[in-house]
Design an enzyme around this catalytic site. Structure first.
Site, PDB file in Angstrom:
ATOM      1  N   ARG A 157       0.809  -1.093   0.052  1.00 24.84           N
ATOM      2  CA  ARG A 157       0.069   0.150   0.019  1.00 24.84           C
ATOM      3  C   ARG A 157       0.929   1.308   0.087  1.00 24.84           C
ATOM      4  NH1 ARG A 157      -2.173  -3.446   3.895  1.00 24.84           N
ATOM      5  NH2 ARG A 157      -4.292  -4.117   3.529  1.00 24.84           N
ATOM      6  N   LYS A 181      -2.052  -2.271   7.723  1.00 23.39           N
ATOM      7  CA  LYS A 181      -3.150  -1.702   8.588  1.00 23.39           C
ATOM      8  C   LYS A 181      -3.344  -2.388  10.074  1.00 23.39           C
ATOM      9  CE  LYS A 181      -6.321  -1.021   4.755  1.00 23.39           C
ATOM     10  NZ  LYS A 181      -7.690  -1.156   4.411  1.00 23.39           N
ATOM     11  N   HIS A 250      -2.882   2.539  -5.740  1.00 20.27           N
ATOM     12  CA  HIS A 250      -3.429   1.345  -5.482  1.00 20.27           C
ATOM     13  C   HIS A 250      -3.996   0.771  -6.794  1.00 20.27           C
ATOM     14  CE1 HIS A 250      -5.279  -0.254  -1.906  1.00 20.27           C
ATOM     15  NE2 HIS A 250      -6.396  -0.762  -2.429  1.00 20.27           N
ATOM     16  N   ARG A 253      -1.099  -1.652  -7.006  1.00 17.08           N
ATOM     17  CA  ARG A 253      -1.226  -2.742  -5.843  1.00 17.08           C
ATOM     18  C   ARG A 253      -2.304  -3.856  -6.890  1.00 17.08           C
ATOM     19  NH1 ARG A 253      -1.476  -4.338  -0.593  1.00 17.08           N
ATOM     20  NH2 ARG A 253      -3.668  -5.011   0.337  1.00 17.08           N
ATOM     21  N   HIS A 276      -4.483  -8.952   3.158  1.00 18.49           N
ATOM     22  CA  HIS A 276      -5.971  -8.947   3.430  1.00 18.49           C
ATOM     23  C   HIS A 276      -6.235  -9.738   4.518  1.00 18.49           C
ATOM     24  CE1 HIS A 276      -6.741  -7.887  -1.159  1.00 18.49           C
ATOM     25  NE2 HIS A 276      -6.409  -6.819  -0.297  1.00 18.49           N
ATOM     26  N   TYR A 285     -10.206 -10.231  -7.156  1.00 18.16           N
ATOM     27  CA  TYR A 285      -9.050 -10.448  -8.477  1.00 18.16           C
ATOM     28  C   TYR A 285      -9.191 -11.420  -9.254  1.00 18.16           C
ATOM     29  CZ  TYR A 285      -6.760  -6.839  -5.644  1.00 18.16           C
ATOM     30  OH  TYR A 285      -6.392  -5.424  -5.162  1.00 18.16           O
TER      31      TYR A 285
END
Length: 307
Positions: A157, A181, A250, A253, A276, A285
Protein backbone atom coordinates in the site's frame (compact mmCIF):
# COMPACT_ATOMS: atom_id res chain seq x y z
CA UNK A 1 -59.81 9.60 7.76
CA UNK A 2 -60.50 12.44 5.26
CA UNK A 3 -57.83 12.66 2.56
CA UNK A 4 -56.63 16.17 3.49
CA UNK A 5 -56.23 15.21 7.16
CA UNK A 6 -54.48 11.98 6.15
CA UNK A 7 -52.03 13.85 3.91
CA UNK A 8 -51.32 16.32 6.71
CA UNK A 9 -50.58 13.45 9.10
CA UNK A 10 -48.31 11.78 6.54
CA UNK A 11 -46.41 15.01 5.94
CA UNK A 12 -45.88 15.42 9.68
CA UNK A 13 -44.71 11.79 9.84
CA UNK A 14 -42.03 12.46 7.19
CA UNK A 15 -41.13 15.97 8.36
CA UNK A 16 -40.50 14.91 11.94
CA UNK A 17 -38.12 12.19 10.75
CA UNK A 18 -36.22 14.56 8.44
CA UNK A 19 -36.05 17.10 11.26
CA UNK A 20 -34.52 14.45 13.52
CA UNK A 21 -31.87 13.58 10.94
CA UNK A 22 -30.99 17.24 10.55
CA UNK A 23 -30.92 18.23 14.23
CA UNK A 24 -29.70 15.05 15.92
CA UNK A 25 -27.74 13.18 13.26
CA UNK A 26 -26.36 16.21 11.42
CA UNK A 27 -27.11 14.77 7.98
CA UNK A 28 -26.14 16.90 4.99
CA UNK A 29 -28.74 18.86 3.05
CA UNK A 30 -28.14 16.56 0.07
CA UNK A 31 -28.85 13.42 2.14
CA UNK A 32 -31.92 14.99 3.71
CA UNK A 33 -33.35 15.78 0.26
CA UNK A 34 -32.55 12.25 -0.93
CA UNK A 35 -34.22 10.60 2.09
CA UNK A 36 -37.31 12.81 1.82
CA UNK A 37 -37.54 11.98 -1.87
CA UNK A 38 -37.20 8.26 -1.11
CA UNK A 39 -40.08 8.40 1.37
CA UNK A 40 -42.24 10.37 -1.06
CA UNK A 41 -41.46 7.76 -3.69
CA UNK A 42 -42.70 4.98 -1.40
CA UNK A 43 -45.76 7.06 -0.50
CA UNK A 44 -46.60 7.56 -4.20
CA UNK A 45 -46.12 3.86 -4.90
CA UNK A 46 -48.55 2.91 -2.12
CA UNK A 47 -51.14 5.31 -3.51
CA UNK A 48 -50.82 3.78 -6.99
CA UNK A 49 -51.01 0.28 -5.57
CA UNK A 50 -54.06 0.83 -3.35
CA UNK A 51 -55.30 4.08 -1.78
CA UNK A 52 -56.09 2.23 1.42
CA UNK A 53 -52.37 1.40 1.97
CA UNK A 54 -50.50 3.91 4.11
CA UNK A 55 -47.29 4.22 6.10
CA UNK A 56 -49.35 3.03 9.07
CA UNK A 57 -50.50 -0.31 7.62
CA UNK A 58 -47.99 -1.18 4.87
CA UNK A 59 -46.44 -4.63 5.25
CA UNK A 60 -43.34 -6.39 3.93
CA UNK A 61 -45.15 -7.45 0.75
CA UNK A 62 -45.77 -3.80 -0.12
CA UNK A 63 -42.10 -2.93 0.42
CA UNK A 64 -41.07 -5.96 -1.64
CA UNK A 65 -43.35 -4.85 -4.48
CA UNK A 66 -41.86 -1.34 -4.31
CA UNK A 67 -38.33 -2.71 -4.59
CA UNK A 68 -39.36 -4.87 -7.54
CA UNK A 69 -40.93 -1.86 -9.26
CA UNK A 70 -37.79 0.20 -8.73
CA UNK A 71 -35.63 -2.53 -10.26
CA UNK A 72 -38.02 -2.87 -13.21
CA UNK A 73 -37.67 0.87 -13.78
CA UNK A 74 -33.91 0.46 -14.02
CA UNK A 75 -32.87 1.85 -10.63
CA UNK A 76 -29.30 0.95 -9.71
CA UNK A 77 -28.85 -1.55 -6.85
CA UNK A 78 -27.01 1.12 -4.82
CA UNK A 79 -29.96 3.50 -5.24
CA UNK A 80 -32.48 0.86 -4.20
CA UNK A 81 -30.39 -0.02 -1.15
CA UNK A 82 -30.31 3.63 -0.13
CA UNK A 83 -34.08 3.95 -0.49
CA UNK A 84 -34.56 0.85 1.65
CA UNK A 85 -32.17 2.26 4.23
CA UNK A 86 -34.18 5.49 4.35
CA UNK A 87 -37.43 3.59 4.83
CA UNK A 88 -35.92 1.31 7.46
CA UNK A 89 -34.56 4.26 9.43
CA UNK A 90 -37.87 6.09 9.07
CA UNK A 91 -39.81 3.28 10.70
CA UNK A 92 -37.19 2.71 13.39
CA UNK A 93 -37.41 6.38 14.35
CA UNK A 94 -41.20 6.31 14.70
CA UNK A 95 -41.22 2.96 16.50
CA UNK A 96 -39.25 4.62 19.30
CA UNK A 97 -42.37 6.69 20.01
CA UNK A 98 -44.98 4.06 19.11
CA UNK A 99 -43.92 0.45 19.66
CA UNK A 100 -47.13 -0.80 18.06
CA UNK A 101 -45.94 0.45 14.67
CA UNK A 102 -44.28 -2.34 12.68
CA UNK A 103 -41.22 -1.90 10.47
CA UNK A 104 -42.06 -3.61 7.17
CA UNK A 105 -38.57 -2.85 5.83
CA UNK A 106 -36.80 -4.11 8.94
CA UNK A 107 -35.73 -7.50 7.57
CA UNK A 108 -35.80 -6.56 3.90
CA UNK A 109 -32.56 -7.24 2.00
CA UNK A 110 -31.70 -4.94 -0.88
CA UNK A 111 -30.37 -6.16 -4.22
CA UNK A 112 -26.72 -7.10 -4.24
CA UNK A 113 -24.50 -4.31 -5.41
CA UNK A 114 -22.23 -5.21 -8.24
CA UNK A 115 -18.67 -4.83 -7.09
CA UNK A 116 -16.58 -2.54 -9.23
CA UNK A 117 -13.64 -4.40 -10.67
CA UNK A 118 -10.31 -2.90 -9.64
CA UNK A 119 -8.44 -0.90 -12.27
CA UNK A 120 -5.09 -2.38 -13.26
CA UNK A 121 -2.40 -2.00 -15.90
CA UNK A 122 -1.44 -4.64 -18.43
CA UNK A 123 1.86 -6.41 -17.92
CA UNK A 124 3.07 -4.95 -21.22
CA UNK A 125 2.32 -1.43 -19.95
CA UNK A 126 4.28 -2.02 -16.76
CA UNK A 127 7.18 -3.46 -18.74
CA UNK A 128 7.20 -0.36 -20.90
CA UNK A 129 7.06 1.92 -17.84
CA UNK A 130 9.97 0.22 -16.08
CA UNK A 131 12.15 -0.66 -19.06
CA UNK A 132 11.52 1.98 -21.72
CA UNK A 133 10.32 5.26 -20.15
CA UNK A 134 13.12 7.75 -19.52
CA UNK A 135 13.16 8.99 -15.92
CA UNK A 136 16.10 11.34 -16.34
CA UNK A 137 19.14 11.70 -14.10
CA UNK A 138 19.70 12.33 -10.40
CA UNK A 139 18.30 11.00 -7.17
CA UNK A 140 14.60 11.84 -7.67
CA UNK A 141 14.57 10.16 -11.09
CA UNK A 142 16.18 7.05 -9.64
CA UNK A 143 13.79 7.13 -6.66
CA UNK A 144 10.69 7.44 -8.83
CA UNK A 145 11.62 4.44 -10.97
CA UNK A 146 12.52 2.45 -7.85
CA UNK A 147 9.19 3.31 -6.20
CA UNK A 148 7.19 2.20 -9.23
CA UNK A 149 9.11 -1.06 -9.49
CA UNK A 150 8.71 -1.60 -5.73
CA UNK A 151 4.94 -1.14 -5.93
CA UNK A 152 4.69 -3.54 -8.85
CA UNK A 153 6.89 -6.28 -7.39
CA UNK A 154 5.59 -6.24 -3.80
CA UNK A 155 1.98 -5.00 -3.96
CA UNK A 156 2.42 -2.77 -0.90
CA UNK A 157 0.00 0.00 0.00
CA UNK A 158 1.02 3.64 -0.38
CA UNK A 159 1.26 4.21 3.38
CA UNK A 160 3.28 1.02 3.79
CA UNK A 161 5.86 2.08 1.23
CA UNK A 162 6.16 5.64 2.53
CA UNK A 163 6.75 4.25 6.04
CA UNK A 164 9.56 1.93 5.01
CA UNK A 165 13.04 2.33 6.47
CA UNK A 166 16.29 1.06 4.99
CA UNK A 167 16.59 -1.41 7.87
CA UNK A 168 13.31 -3.04 6.81
CA UNK A 169 15.09 -4.51 3.77
CA UNK A 170 16.76 -7.87 4.42
CA UNK A 171 19.05 -8.47 1.45
CA UNK A 172 20.31 -11.80 2.77
CA UNK A 173 16.82 -13.27 2.90
CA UNK A 174 15.44 -11.17 0.01
CA UNK A 175 12.45 -9.98 2.03
CA UNK A 176 10.99 -6.67 3.16
CA UNK A 177 9.11 -6.12 6.41
CA UNK A 178 6.12 -3.78 6.14
CA UNK A 179 3.68 -2.45 8.71
CA UNK A 180 0.13 -2.58 7.39
CA UNK A 181 -3.33 -1.73 8.67
CA UNK A 182 -3.81 -1.78 12.45
CA UNK A 183 -0.01 -1.98 12.80
CA UNK A 184 0.08 -5.58 11.60
CA UNK A 185 3.49 -6.60 10.29
CA UNK A 186 4.03 -8.90 7.36
CA UNK A 187 7.07 -10.06 5.42
CA UNK A 188 7.09 -9.91 1.63
CA UNK A 189 9.70 -11.75 -0.44
CA UNK A 190 11.19 -10.10 -3.51
CA UNK A 191 12.94 -11.43 -6.58
CA UNK A 192 16.45 -11.05 -7.92
CA UNK A 193 15.60 -8.05 -10.13
CA UNK A 194 14.26 -6.00 -7.24
CA UNK A 195 17.22 -7.00 -5.07
CA UNK A 196 19.65 -5.76 -7.71
CA UNK A 197 17.72 -2.54 -8.35
CA UNK A 198 17.42 -1.82 -4.60
CA UNK A 199 21.18 -2.18 -4.25
CA UNK A 200 21.76 0.32 -7.04
CA UNK A 201 19.14 2.68 -5.64
CA UNK A 202 20.69 2.66 -2.16
CA UNK A 203 24.05 3.64 -3.67
CA UNK A 204 22.44 6.67 -5.34
CA UNK A 205 20.52 7.46 -2.16
CA UNK A 206 23.73 7.31 -0.09
CA UNK A 207 25.43 9.81 -2.39
CA UNK A 208 22.37 12.07 -2.20
CA UNK A 209 21.64 12.06 1.53
CA UNK A 210 24.31 10.07 3.34
CA UNK A 211 23.11 7.99 6.26
CA UNK A 212 21.28 10.74 8.15
CA UNK A 213 17.74 9.54 7.42
CA UNK A 214 16.47 6.05 7.94
CA UNK A 215 13.58 6.45 5.49
CA UNK A 216 13.93 4.28 2.38
CA UNK A 217 12.36 6.85 0.06
CA UNK A 218 13.34 10.48 0.48
CA UNK A 219 11.97 13.78 -0.76
CA UNK A 220 14.14 16.15 -2.78
CA UNK A 221 14.95 17.89 0.54
CA UNK A 222 16.22 14.74 2.19
CA UNK A 223 13.32 13.96 4.53
CA UNK A 224 10.86 11.08 4.28
CA UNK A 225 8.76 11.36 1.15
CA UNK A 226 5.05 12.10 1.71
CA UNK A 227 1.97 10.21 0.54
CA UNK A 228 0.90 13.13 -1.64
CA UNK A 229 4.29 13.35 -3.36
CA UNK A 230 4.20 9.67 -4.27
CA UNK A 231 0.57 9.90 -5.38
CA UNK A 232 1.32 12.77 -7.75
CA UNK A 233 4.41 11.08 -9.14
CA UNK A 234 2.57 7.83 -9.84
CA UNK A 235 -0.22 9.70 -11.62
CA UNK A 236 2.24 11.49 -13.89
CA UNK A 237 4.24 8.37 -14.70
CA UNK A 238 1.28 6.09 -15.36
CA UNK A 239 -0.05 8.68 -17.82
CA UNK A 240 2.97 7.91 -20.00
CA UNK A 241 1.94 4.30 -20.61
CA UNK A 242 -1.81 3.92 -20.05
CA UNK A 243 -5.13 5.58 -20.76
CA UNK A 244 -7.02 4.20 -17.73
CA UNK A 245 -8.83 7.00 -15.93
CA UNK A 246 -7.64 6.11 -12.45
CA UNK A 247 -3.90 6.41 -11.98
CA UNK A 248 -2.86 5.87 -8.38
CA UNK A 249 -0.56 3.77 -6.20
CA UNK A 250 -3.51 1.48 -5.46
CA UNK A 251 -3.82 0.76 -9.18
CA UNK A 252 -0.27 -0.62 -8.98
CA UNK A 253 -1.33 -2.80 -6.04
CA UNK A 254 -4.19 -4.12 -8.16
CA UNK A 255 -1.74 -4.65 -11.01
CA UNK A 256 0.56 -6.70 -8.76
CA UNK A 257 -2.29 -8.96 -7.59
CA UNK A 258 -3.67 -9.47 -11.09
CA UNK A 259 -0.25 -10.27 -12.55
CA UNK A 260 0.39 -12.80 -9.76
CA UNK A 261 -2.88 -14.65 -10.36
CA UNK A 262 -2.55 -14.51 -14.14
CA UNK A 263 0.83 -16.20 -13.79
CA UNK A 264 -0.34 -19.04 -11.59
CA UNK A 265 -0.11 -17.80 -7.99
CA UNK A 266 -2.42 -19.38 -5.40
CA UNK A 267 -5.20 -17.09 -4.18
CA UNK A 268 -4.27 -17.73 -0.55
CA UNK A 269 -0.66 -16.73 -1.21
CA UNK A 270 -1.75 -13.47 -2.85
CA UNK A 271 -4.00 -12.80 0.17
CA UNK A 272 -1.00 -13.06 2.51
CA UNK A 273 1.22 -10.93 0.30
CA UNK A 274 -1.41 -8.18 0.14
CA UNK A 275 -2.12 -8.34 3.86
CA UNK A 276 -5.84 -8.97 3.45
CA UNK A 277 -7.66 -10.26 6.51
CA UNK A 278 -10.33 -12.14 4.55
CA UNK A 279 -9.97 -14.27 1.45
CA UNK A 280 -13.17 -12.73 0.09
CA UNK A 281 -11.32 -9.40 -0.27
CA UNK A 282 -8.73 -11.04 -2.50
CA UNK A 283 -11.27 -12.97 -4.55
CA UNK A 284 -12.22 -9.84 -6.48
CA UNK A 285 -9.01 -10.36 -8.46
CA UNK A 286 -10.23 -13.72 -9.71
CA UNK A 287 -12.99 -11.78 -11.47
CA UNK A 288 -10.33 -9.68 -13.14
CA UNK A 289 -8.47 -12.72 -14.42
CA UNK A 290 -11.73 -14.23 -15.68
CA UNK A 291 -12.67 -10.99 -17.45
CA UNK A 292 -9.25 -10.92 -19.10
CA UNK A 293 -9.63 -14.52 -20.26
CA UNK A 294 -13.11 -13.72 -21.57
CA UNK A 295 -11.71 -10.73 -23.49
CA UNK A 296 -9.04 -12.84 -25.17
CA UNK A 297 -11.53 -15.63 -25.91
CA UNK A 298 -14.04 -13.27 -27.50
CA UNK A 299 -11.28 -11.65 -29.51
CA UNK A 300 -9.57 -14.83 -30.68
CA UNK A 301 -12.12 -17.61 -31.05
CA UNK A 302 -13.57 -17.76 -34.59
CA UNK A 303 -17.09 -18.46 -33.34
CA UNK A 304 -17.07 -16.27 -30.22
CA UNK A 305 -18.89 -13.49 -32.03
CA UNK A 306 -21.81 -15.83 -32.70
CA UNK A 307 -22.35 -16.75 -29.05
Amino acid sequence: MPKDIFLSATNMFIDSFIGYLKAERNYSAHTLRAYAGDLRSFEAFMARMDESITFFNADADVVRAWVAALMDEGAAPSSVCRKLSALRSFYSFHRAADASLSNPAGLMQGPKRRKKLPVFLKESEMDRLIDEVSFGEGYTACRDRMALLFFYETGVRLSEMVGLNVEDIDFAASVVKVVGKRNKERVIPFAKELKTELGRYLEVRERFAGSGSGALFLSSRGGRISNSQVYRMVGVRLSEVTTVKKKSPHVLRHTFATAMLNNGAELGAVKELLGHERLATTEIYTHLTFEELRHFYDKAHPRAGNN
